[in-house]
Design a protein around this motif. Sequence first.
Motif, PDB file in Angstrom:
ATOM      1  N   ASN A 114      63.410  62.756  53.322  1.00 45.68           N
ATOM      2  CA  ASN A 114      63.868  63.669  52.284  1.00 45.68           C
ATOM      3  C   ASN A 114      65.382  63.590  52.105  1.00 45.68           C
ATOM      4  N   ASP A 115      66.107  63.304  53.193  1.00 50.38           N
ATOM      5  CA  ASP A 115      67.568  63.246  53.123  1.00 50.38           C
ATOM      6  C   ASP A 115      68.071  62.050  52.316  1.00 50.38           C
ATOM      7  N   ASP A 116      67.225  61.041  52.083  1.00 55.57           N
ATOM      8  CA  ASP A 116      67.631  59.859  51.320  1.00 55.57           C
ATOM      9  C   ASP A 116      67.578  60.075  49.813  1.00 55.57           C
ATOM     10  N   PHE A 117      66.929  61.147  49.373  1.00 55.10           N
ATOM     11  CA  PHE A 117      66.717  61.348  47.944  1.00 55.10           C
ATOM     12  C   PHE A 117      67.626  62.466  47.444  1.00 55.10           C
ATOM     13  N   ALA A 118      68.636  62.069  46.675  1.00 52.02           N
ATOM     14  CA  ALA A 118      69.606  63.028  46.164  1.00 52.02           C
ATOM     15  C   ALA A 118      69.151  63.566  44.813  1.00 52.02           C
ATOM     16  N   GLY A 119      69.814  64.624  44.364  1.00 51.15           N
ATOM     17  CA  GLY A 119      69.533  65.182  43.049  1.00 51.15           C
ATOM     18  C   GLY A 119      68.657  66.413  43.126  1.00 51.15           C
ATOM     19  N   VAL A 120      68.972  67.369  42.268  1.00 50.42           N
ATOM     20  CA  VAL A 120      68.269  68.641  42.282  1.00 50.42           C
ATOM     21  C   VAL A 120      66.795  68.464  41.937  1.00 50.42           C
ATOM     22  N   LYS A 121      66.479  67.610  40.951  1.00 53.38           N
ATOM     23  CA  LYS A 121      65.090  67.427  40.536  1.00 53.38           C
ATOM     24  C   LYS A 121      64.241  66.886  41.678  1.00 53.38           C
ATOM     25  N   HIS A 122      64.754  65.860  42.389  1.00 54.25           N
ATOM     26  CA  HIS A 122      63.998  65.297  43.514  1.00 54.25           C
ATOM     27  C   HIS A 122      63.820  66.339  44.617  1.00 54.25           C
ATOM     28  N   ARG A 123      64.869  67.095  44.892  1.00 55.57           N
ATOM     29  CA  ARG A 123      64.777  68.081  45.966  1.00 55.57           C
ATOM     30  C   ARG A 123      63.779  69.183  45.622  1.00 55.57           C
ATOM     31  N   LEU A 124      63.777  69.620  44.357  1.00 52.58           N
ATOM     32  CA  LEU A 124      62.841  70.665  43.953  1.00 52.58           C
ATOM     33  C   LEU A 124      61.395  70.170  44.010  1.00 52.58           C
ATOM     34  N   MET A 125      61.141  68.945  43.514  1.00 50.55           N
ATOM     35  CA  MET A 125      59.788  68.407  43.554  1.00 50.55           C
ATOM     36  C   MET A 125      59.333  68.184  44.997  1.00 50.55           C
ATOM     37  N   ASP A 195      65.009  50.125  47.770  1.00 46.00           N
ATOM     38  CA  ASP A 195      65.983  50.474  48.807  1.00 46.00           C
ATOM     39  C   ASP A 195      65.357  50.674  50.177  1.00 46.00           C
ATOM     40  N   GLN A 196      64.172  51.312  50.243  1.00 41.66           N
ATOM     41  CA  GLN A 196      63.613  51.652  51.551  1.00 41.66           C
ATOM     42  C   GLN A 196      63.144  50.438  52.347  1.00 41.66           C
ATOM     43  N   LYS A 197      63.088  49.258  51.706  1.00 36.44           N
ATOM     44  CA  LYS A 197      62.721  48.042  52.442  1.00 36.44           C
ATOM     45  C   LYS A 197      63.934  47.399  53.114  1.00 36.44           C
ATOM     46  N   HIS A 198      65.142  47.826  52.748  1.00 36.18           N
ATOM     47  CA  HIS A 198      66.376  47.369  53.407  1.00 36.18           C
ATOM     48  C   HIS A 198      66.490  45.842  53.442  1.00 36.18           C
ATOM     49  N   GLU A 218      59.435  41.487  43.923  1.00 36.57           N
ATOM     50  CA  GLU A 218      60.143  41.975  42.744  1.00 36.57           C
ATOM     51  C   GLU A 218      60.432  43.454  42.912  1.00 36.57           C
ATOM     52  N   GLY A 219      61.403  43.957  42.155  1.00 34.52           N
ATOM     53  CA  GLY A 219      61.710  45.373  42.204  1.00 34.52           C
ATOM     54  C   GLY A 219      63.073  45.658  41.621  1.00 34.52           C
ATOM     55  N   PRO A 220      63.396  46.931  41.484  1.00 39.30           N
ATOM     56  CA  PRO A 220      64.643  47.319  40.822  1.00 39.30           C
ATOM     57  C   PRO A 220      65.903  46.903  41.563  1.00 39.30           C
ATOM     58  N   ALA A 221      65.802  46.584  42.851  1.00 41.46           N
ATOM     59  CA  ALA A 221      66.988  46.204  43.625  1.00 41.46           C
ATOM     60  C   ALA A 221      67.291  44.713  43.543  1.00 41.46           C
ATOM     61  N   ALA A 251      57.102  29.184  57.122  1.00 41.36           N
ATOM     62  CA  ALA A 251      58.319  29.843  57.590  1.00 41.36           C
ATOM     63  C   ALA A 251      58.458  29.742  59.109  1.00 41.36           C
ATOM     64  N   SER A 252      59.694  29.586  59.559  1.00 42.98           N
ATOM     65  CA  SER A 252      59.960  29.593  61.006  1.00 42.98           C
ATOM     66  C   SER A 252      59.845  30.991  61.580  1.00 42.98           C
ATOM     67  N   GLY A 253      60.131  31.989  60.770  1.00 45.19           N
ATOM     68  CA  GLY A 253      60.028  33.369  61.218  1.00 45.19           C
ATOM     69  C   GLY A 253      59.997  34.306  60.032  1.00 45.19           C
ATOM     70  N   PHE A 254      59.435  35.483  60.238  1.00 41.25           N
ATOM     71  CA  PHE A 254      59.376  36.492  59.196  1.00 41.25           C
ATOM     72  C   PHE A 254      60.316  37.631  59.578  1.00 41.25           C
ATOM     73  N   LEU A 255      61.202  38.018  58.652  1.00 35.78           N
ATOM     74  CA  LEU A 255      62.196  39.057  58.913  1.00 35.78           C
ATOM     75  C   LEU A 255      61.831  40.325  58.145  1.00 35.78           C
ATOM     76  N   PHE A 256      61.966  41.472  58.823  1.00 33.22           N
ATOM     77  CA  PHE A 256      61.585  42.722  58.177  1.00 33.22           C
ATOM     78  C   PHE A 256      62.456  43.864  58.686  1.00 33.22           C
ATOM     79  N   ALA A 257      62.972  44.672  57.732  1.00 29.63           N
ATOM     80  CA  ALA A 257      63.858  45.783  58.100  1.00 29.63           C
ATOM     81  C   ALA A 257      63.451  47.087  57.434  1.00 29.63           C
ATOM     82  N   GLY A 258      62.214  47.174  56.924  1.00 25.50           N
ATOM     83  CA  GLY A 258      61.760  48.380  56.242  1.00 25.50           C
ATOM     84  C   GLY A 258      61.797  49.597  57.145  1.00 25.50           C
ATOM     85  N   ARG A 259      61.936  50.753  56.514  1.00 17.89           N
ATOM     86  CA  ARG A 259      62.031  52.009  57.262  1.00 17.89           C
ATOM     87  C   ARG A 259      60.752  52.818  57.119  1.00 17.89           C
ATOM     88  N   GLY A 260      60.258  53.317  58.246  1.00 19.08           N
ATOM     89  CA  GLY A 260      59.150  54.257  58.235  1.00 19.08           C
ATOM     90  C   GLY A 260      57.855  53.700  57.698  1.00 19.08           C
TER      91      GLY A 260
END
Length: 378
Positions: A114-125, A195-198, A218-221, A251-260
């Motif tokens: 929840n702390d990653d999502f800023a803005g009043v609308k996100h917090r209220l929802m 973003d959450q996939k880092h 693919e994605g917005p980032a 691939a020689s290795g698979f790299l992953f940094a996603g959160r949660g």
Amino acid sequence: MHPHLLGRGGAEVRAEALARTLDAPLYAGFGAREHIDEDVEVRLAFEDSSLRRLCTSKIVRDFAGIVGWPAVAELRTFDVLVFSNEGATWYPPGVDQAVVRYQGSLDQAAYSRNDDFAGVKHRLMSALKRLTLPSTSAYPDVWVTPSTWTAREMERYLGVRADYICPPPIDVDAFNPRPLDEREGYYLTMSRLVDQKHVDEVIAAVEEVGARLVVAGEGPARERLEAQASDRVEFVGWVDGAEKRELLEDASGFLFAGRGEAFGIVTAEAMAAGTPVLAVASGHTQHQIPRECGIIVERGCLADAIRRYELDGIEGSAAEIHAHARALFDQTRFEQTIREAVDLACERAQLSRATLATSPASASEHQQRQSRASSDNH
């Protein structure tokens, strides 16, 4: 029933597998049928909604789910409902319907992130969902979850315990793992570019050690990530099927940094390809990868994991990593567990109906008999 079909990730693979296992239609809110294989019938419940053109907004999707699912009248015609994640659980099932809820990660905007999502609308929802979502936890007769991590989330935030822990299925036989010393020498990361996939951390790690990286997804980032990367990093967009398997197998290795991560379907697929996984300790990922299959490090240390791997390797061979994936993610095991969960839900629903059919007087008499029996035993 699945919240929305706006792309194809682990949650969509799981929803597709549920529908295929039960030979049932897959209901979703907004989205496109193209994200699900053609052998599964898809029904978009919000296809004609006036909010459809605004469905790129998470707030709009959440609001549409809360008010829209209870109005999908044709769901009343089914004897059994299987919810895939919480987004569709705003539909209130009938008393005579058996309900299974396969719960992946709970809405991270409302709970663990929840702390990653800023803005009043996100917090209220998010606040609204935290207040109302637990009320839907009374609906299921049976709870299923893909990992011990999500089982703990359910217990923490909803106050319920999983009846089954059932990882999503992977077609392990479709992969043909090559020996690690015959690979193409690049590292691979694969996910939605959000973003959450880092993915930025993955790019920074390979840049630090001077390694090659292929980024699939693919994605917005994407535009921001491409601006960060040097010519050592290649973006190949969305891949699936044979192209996806080939990237994982080479691939020689698979790299992953996603959160949660609730489960991590792509890290499981990497193991099915016999590819070592180098990942950040977060969510279920930290419990999913044993020492013979990869290296887990704290956030910020992914470059160190690459150096360790290139210097010392890992304990397992490609064949051993592949065998580990087969033991955990077999399709037959998934199908058997889901069918067993449905049978148990039907059994519990029958018991509930029997209880409801008992008159208050009869129920009272039954309790008195139980009390007398208990006293006699003492």
